[in-house]
Every structure is written in structure tokens, then in C-alpha cells.
Write a protein that holds these residues in place. Structure first.
Motif, short mmCIF file in Angstrom:
data_model
loop_
_atom_site.label_atom_id
_atom_site.label_comp_id
_atom_site.label_asym_id
_atom_site.label_seq_id
_atom_site.Cartn_x
_atom_site.Cartn_y
_atom_site.Cartn_z
N ILE A 1 50.53 -35.44 -115.57
CA ILE A 1 49.60 -34.42 -115.09
C ILE A 1 48.68 -34.00 -116.23
CG2 ILE A 1 49.33 -32.12 -114.05
CD1 ILE A 1 52.24 -32.34 -113.09
N VAL A 2 47.38 -33.96 -115.97
CA VAL A 2 46.41 -33.41 -116.92
C VAL A 2 45.60 -32.35 -116.19
CG1 VAL A 2 44.39 -33.86 -118.35
CG2 VAL A 2 46.25 -35.54 -118.26
N ARG A 3 45.61 -31.14 -116.75
CA ARG A 3 44.83 -30.04 -116.19
C ARG A 3 43.73 -29.68 -117.17
NH1 ARG A 3 47.82 -25.56 -116.40
NH2 ARG A 3 46.76 -24.44 -114.72
N GLY A 4 42.53 -29.42 -116.64
CA GLY A 4 41.40 -29.10 -117.49
C GLY A 4 40.64 -27.89 -116.99
N GLN A 5 39.78 -27.38 -117.86
CA GLN A 5 38.96 -26.21 -117.52
C GLN A 5 37.62 -26.38 -118.24
OE1 GLN A 5 39.71 -22.05 -119.15
NE2 GLN A 5 40.86 -21.93 -117.23
N TYR A 6 36.53 -26.31 -117.49
CA TYR A 6 35.23 -26.59 -118.12
C TYR A 6 34.83 -25.48 -119.10
CZ TYR A 6 33.16 -23.79 -114.23
OH TYR A 6 32.83 -22.81 -113.32
N ALA A 7 34.26 -25.94 -120.21
CA ALA A 7 33.80 -25.04 -121.26
C ALA A 7 32.32 -24.72 -121.03
CB ALA A 7 34.01 -25.69 -122.62
N ARG B 1 56.02 -22.61 -117.54
CA ARG B 1 55.80 -22.97 -118.95
C ARG B 1 54.57 -22.30 -119.54
NH1 ARG B 1 56.82 -28.08 -116.49
NH2 ARG B 1 54.58 -28.50 -116.53
N GLU B 2 53.76 -21.68 -118.65
CA GLU B 2 52.49 -21.07 -119.06
C GLU B 2 51.59 -22.09 -119.74
OE1 GLU B 2 53.38 -17.59 -121.37
OE2 GLU B 2 53.94 -16.42 -119.60
N ASP B 3 51.56 -23.30 -119.18
CA ASP B 3 50.71 -24.37 -119.72
C ASP B 3 49.24 -23.98 -119.55
OD1 ASP B 3 52.94 -25.83 -120.25
OD2 ASP B 3 52.74 -27.19 -118.53
N ALA B 4 48.47 -24.12 -120.60
CA ALA B 4 47.03 -23.84 -120.53
C ALA B 4 46.28 -25.14 -120.30
CB ALA B 4 46.56 -23.18 -121.82
N PRO B 5 45.25 -25.14 -119.45
CA PRO B 5 44.45 -26.35 -119.26
C PRO B 5 43.64 -26.66 -120.51
CG PRO B 5 43.48 -24.50 -118.06
CD PRO B 5 44.78 -24.02 -118.61
N VAL B 6 43.34 -27.94 -120.71
CA VAL B 6 42.54 -28.34 -121.87
C VAL B 6 41.06 -28.20 -121.53
CG1 VAL B 6 44.29 -29.86 -122.82
CG2 VAL B 6 42.66 -30.77 -121.17
N SER C 1 42.12 -16.58 -118.30
CA SER C 1 42.55 -17.38 -117.16
C SER C 1 43.05 -18.75 -117.60
CB SER C 1 41.39 -17.55 -116.17
OG SER C 1 41.76 -18.45 -115.15
N ILE C 2 44.18 -19.17 -117.04
CA ILE C 2 44.68 -20.53 -117.29
C ILE C 2 44.70 -21.33 -115.98
CG2 ILE C 2 45.98 -19.96 -119.37
CD1 ILE C 2 48.51 -19.85 -117.67
N THR C 3 43.79 -21.00 -115.08
CA THR C 3 43.63 -21.75 -113.83
C THR C 3 42.83 -23.02 -114.11
OG1 THR C 3 43.68 -19.74 -112.53
CG2 THR C 3 42.73 -21.68 -111.48
N GLU C 4 43.23 -24.11 -113.52
CA GLU C 4 42.57 -25.39 -113.76
C GLU C 4 41.35 -25.58 -112.84
OE1 GLU C 4 45.13 -26.16 -110.25
OE2 GLU C 4 45.38 -25.07 -112.14
N SER C 5 40.26 -26.09 -113.42
CA SER C 5 39.10 -26.51 -112.63
C SER C 5 39.05 -28.03 -112.52
CB SER C 5 37.80 -26.01 -113.26
OG SER C 5 37.61 -26.56 -114.56
N PHE C 6 40.01 -28.70 -113.16
CA PHE C 6 40.12 -30.17 -113.12
C PHE C 6 41.61 -30.51 -113.12
CE2 PHE C 6 41.01 -34.16 -115.20
CZ PHE C 6 40.04 -35.03 -114.76
N ILE C 7 41.96 -31.52 -112.36
CA ILE C 7 43.32 -32.03 -112.43
C ILE C 7 43.32 -33.53 -112.18
CG2 ILE C 7 43.84 -31.59 -109.98
CD1 ILE C 7 46.72 -30.82 -110.96
#
Length: 484
Positions: A280-286, A451-456, A303-309
Motif C-alpha cells: 500500500i502506498v498513500r500520498g497527499q499532494y503538496a 499506526r497513524e501512518d502519514a501519507p507521503v 491532516s493525514i488523509t490520503e488524496s492518492f492511493i
């Protein structure tokens, strides 16, 4: 091109949220196009229902403006538009109170199909279902249409299903996913099950892997409040991408009948394996230049919500054992592109030697833009100088193949709404299908939340985080390009 169209019985269609964006942008323009195509019965009626206090003529004037805006004045006939608008009526109604329900009940006719489109917030579905029943507006033959989200997890989906089931039978409930109304999605089933060429190859023996991509160039925009509570997983994967995967992976149903098709889709969902964290890869646009970051768009720097997965999935059955499915979706990507790519394996032995290079057949199903299909085949490059191989596409776009008739292809919403009137549930999700999808999705979301994983972060206008490429690179595969 002459096609056989299944006739539609006379109907009364009530659109709750009849003044809202979805009704004005998609539902009513779609119904207008079906009216112009001659598919709407002479005595069909459309009733807008919302809180605003409007007369019929005021509502018709508003919808006239919507038709001009979303279809285009040059494509409208004044005569046809006037005839269509004359079928529209309006009732001011309180979805959570008692106001307007008697007026709506009095307006409904006997001996016609009664359909109710819930183009409202999901929190109102139960209220509407209860009041339709309590005021005798709906009957045992009525149909209701509900939009996603069908819950936000398994528990809420079950509660929604129980609420609807208290007033309507499953055969009366139409859970709409507009992706299933796209012409190319339905052609996928025709290609698979209508041609002897493909179905014998549609398995792990011949398919190396399958990619499903739904890329968007826009950010979350005015949907920031909703989107930040949902993310790409809930907003896109659990429904749209899941449905595309089901159609790709399902076994042939005995007949093209609603429950038989949906039974096979359900089997695919239940055969999905749990997804490993490394898959799984989660991302968030900068931010980039004048483009705001996701954090700015949702007004939450934490926010650690993903805009990409992107994910690697496996379907555990005999047909697909060992064949990975790669899915990805995201906002602020390089191009607006939705496609399915079936990547076939290499030929078992190349008689042309290593110098000929590596060549693979790829069937690409384009959902948007420029709907169509392309089959990549390997041929000899023209000219002298030996056997040099090159890949060329056998391309079928609807615009080229159908010529002038391509403009007549119904859009997803207009096709699906007319299927409701015909009583055809084939392209709609069943309650157990929704629950099975959430049962698979919930543990994945719970894992990264625990795990409170943050999107990249990823750059707007790119193909998403670099980490997503590694899902394929580590197995000597590559994502297909998201093309501008």
C-alpha cells in the motif's frame, strides 16, 4: 446504426434534492437527452422536491438554465426543451419533518412506475424512506435510487441496509455507481463474454498482471470537508475501483441477468486477500506555484488523509492465483485518465532472439477521456534489414468506430436512470455486495489509522508518489504512463 431499445413504462420520477448540483448537472440533462432520443414515454413526469418554496414555473425556469449550462445552447431545440420542461413539477418538502408530504402523495399517479431518486446527503436516506412509507407515497412496486457513499464502514453500511430494508425490498433498491453506466465498462463484459478470442486467455496462465488507474487533475476543491473524512480509499477504491476489478475478474454468469451478474461480482470481493502494509502506498499532494496543497484545501495542516492511493491486490481463486492486480487513484495528477490495462505474459519462447527485444500484448480499456479499447500487437517493422519487431495498436475509439452515432451514446447517468425505470438492476450494487466491500476495506483503513501512518507528499501534475512505482519495479513491472 440501428439498435433495439427496451421500452420504458410510464413513470413518475421524484428527485429529492431536485434543485441541487447533481440534479442540475447530471440527472435532468441526462433525462432531457433521453427525451430527445425518444426513450421517454409520452406521459412520463419528473417531480423536483426540495426545501425551497418554488412554483412549477420557477422550477422549470431554473432547470432551463441548467440545460443551457450543462448541455449547451447550440445543442438544444427550443421546441423540444419546452416539451421536456412541461413534464416537470415541483413540491416544496421537508425531508425531516411533515411539510409537503401530503402534497407529494396527492400528486402521485396510480398505475405508473413510481421512482424516487435520493439526490441528498446520506444522513437523509433513512428519513426519506420512512416518510415515503408512512405517507403512502411509495408502494410495493416503487423503486428508490441512492447515491454513494453507502456508509463509511461496515457497521454504518449494515445500518443503512437495515433502515432501507425496513421499508423497501432489495429488488426495489438501486444503489447507483456511475462508473458502471459508462459505455466502455459495459463493453468490457461484451469483449470478455461475447468473443471466443479473449475468454480462453483471461486467466493467470496468460495474464501477467492487470492495472486499474483512475487519475484526476483536480484537487478536493469545495469537497474538502467531505473528502478529508473519507480519503481516496473510501471515496474511490471501495466503490468505483472495486466495481471495475469485479467486472475484470468475475467468472462468466450463466445469463446476463441482474442477480447472476451480481452473484459473480460478490464472489470476487469475497476472494480478495488482505493487503500487506508493504503493498500500500498513500500520498497527499503538496503545494506547487499557485496550486494549493491538500492541507490548505482542507484547512487542516495536520491532516493525514490520503488524496492518492496505490495498492497491489490478489484474488484468491483458480482463475487468478498468482496474478497481481495493481490499482491506483489520486487527485492533482498529470492528466484526467481512467483505464484498465490487461498485460499479457511474454510468448513462451522467442524465435527472434534477444536482439528483438521484449514485446507484450496489452489490452487497454479507456473509460475517459476518448472512450474505447486498444489491443497492442507485435509486428515486423516495415523495410529491409532483417526481422525487427515493433508494437502497434489495434485501436477502437467510439468516436472513430461509430462516426456520427458516437454523439448518441448515452452518458452514464442517463443510462442508469432509464435502467431504473425499466426495472433492470444489473448495473447497480446489491446490499450484500456493499457489505462485503466494506468488510474487506475496513481492516486496511483500521491498520493505517492505528499506526497513524502519514501519507507521503507528491508534486501536483505528477503521476503520484515515487514510492508507488516501487510496487511494480520490485517485480520488474512498470505503471503505464498517465498521459497529458
Amino acid at each position: 446504426m440501428v439498435s433495439r431499445v427496451i421500452p420504458v413504462d410510464p413513470f413518475d420520477l421524484v428527485i429529492f434534492g431536485g434543485t441541487g448540483d447533481l440534479a442540475r448537472r447530471k440527472i435532468l440533462p441526462g433525462l432531457y437527452r433521453r427525451f430527445v432520443a425518444g426513450q421517454m414515454p409520452e406521459d412520463a413526469r419528473i417531480i423536483g422536491a426540495a426545501r425551497s418554496d418554488l412554483a412549477d414555473e420557477s422550477y422549470r425556469a431554473d432547470i432551463r438554465e441548467a440545460l443551457v449550462e450543462f448541455i449547451g445552447k447550440g445543442k438544444l431545440s427550443e421546441e423540444q426543451m419546452a416539451a421536456f420542461l412541461s413534464r416537470l413539477h415541483y413540491v416544496a418538502i421537508d425531508a425531516t419533518g411533515e411539510s409537503g408530504w401530503k402534497a407529494l402523495a396527492a400528486l402521485m399517479r396510480e398505475n405508473v412506475v413510481r421512482a424516487f431518486y435520493f439526490s441528498v446527503a446520506p444522513g437523509l436516506f433513512g428519513e426519506l424512506a420512512e416518510r415515503l412509507h408512512a405517507h403512502g407515497v411509495a408502494n410495493s412496486e416503487s423503486r428508490i435510487v441512492i447515491e454513494k457513499p453507502f456508509g463509511r464502514d461496515l457497521e454504518s453500511a449494515r445500518e443503512l441496509n437495515r433502515t432501507l430494508a425496513a421499508h423497501f425490498d432489495e429488488t426495489q433498491i438501486y444503489r447507483i455507481d456511475h462508473y458502471l453506466g459508462k459505455e466502455t465498462v459495459q463493453n468490457l463484459m461484451a469483449v470478455r463474454f461475447g468473443n471466443v478470442l479473449f475468454e480462453p486467455l483471461w486467466n493467470s496462465q496468460y495474464v501477467d498482471h492487470i492495472q486499474i488507474t483512475v487519475a484526476e487533475t483536480v484537487g478536493v476543491g469545495g469537497r474538502g470537508g467531505y473528502y478529508d473524512r473519507s480519503g481516496a480509499m473510501r471515496d474511490m477504491v471501495q466503490n468505483h475501483l472495486m466495481q471495475l476489478l469485479c467486472l475484470i475478474a468475475m467468472e462468466p454468469p450463466a445469463r446476463f441477468e441482474p442477480d447472476e451478474v451480481r452473484d459473480e461480482k460478490l464472489k470476487v470481493i469475497r476472494a480478495l486477500e488482505p493487503v500487506e502494509r508493504d503493498d500500500i502506498v498513500r500520498g497527499q499532494y503538496a503545494a506547487k506555484g499557485k496550486i494549493a496543497s491538500y492541507h490548505a484545501d482542507v484547512d487542516d495542516d495536520d491532516s493525514i488523509t490520503e488524496s492518492f492511493i496505490a495498492m497491489k491486490l490478489h484474488v484468491s481463486n483458480w482463475r487468478w492465483a498468482g496474478t497481481p492486480f495493481y490499482v491506483r487513484t489520486g487527485k492533482r495528477l498529470r492528466a484526467r485518465q481512467s483505464e484498465i490495462a490487461v498485460v499479457f505474459k511474454d510468448a513462451p519462447h522467442s524465435i527472434f532472439g534477444a536482439a528483438a527485444g521484449r514485446h507484450r500484448n496489452i489490452l487497454t480499456i479507456r473509460l475517459q477521456p476518448n472512450e474505447g479499447m486498444t489491443l497492442g500487437v507485435t509486428i515486423k517493422e516495415p523495410g529491409p534489414g532483417g526481422m525487427r519487431l515493433v508494437d502497434v495498436p489495434l485501436d477502437m475509439s467510439f468516436a472513430d468506430a461509430l462516426g456520427p452515432d458516437a454523439d448518441e451514446i448515452p452518458e452514464a447517468y442517463e443510462r442508469l436512470v432509464m435502467d431504473v425505470m425499466r426495472g433492470n438492476q444489473t448495473l447497480f450494487m446489491r446490499g450484500d455486495e456493499v457489505e462485503a466491500a466494506w468488510a474487506w476495506t475496513d481492516p486496511i483503513i483500521e491498520g493505517w489509522e492505528r499506526r497513524e501512518d502519514a501519507p507521503v507528499p507528491y508534486e501536483p501534475g505528477s503521476s503520484g508518489p515515487e514510492e508507488s512505482a516501487m510496487l511494480l519495479h520490485r517485480e520488474n513491472r512498470r505503471w503505464r504512463e498517465i498521459r497529458e
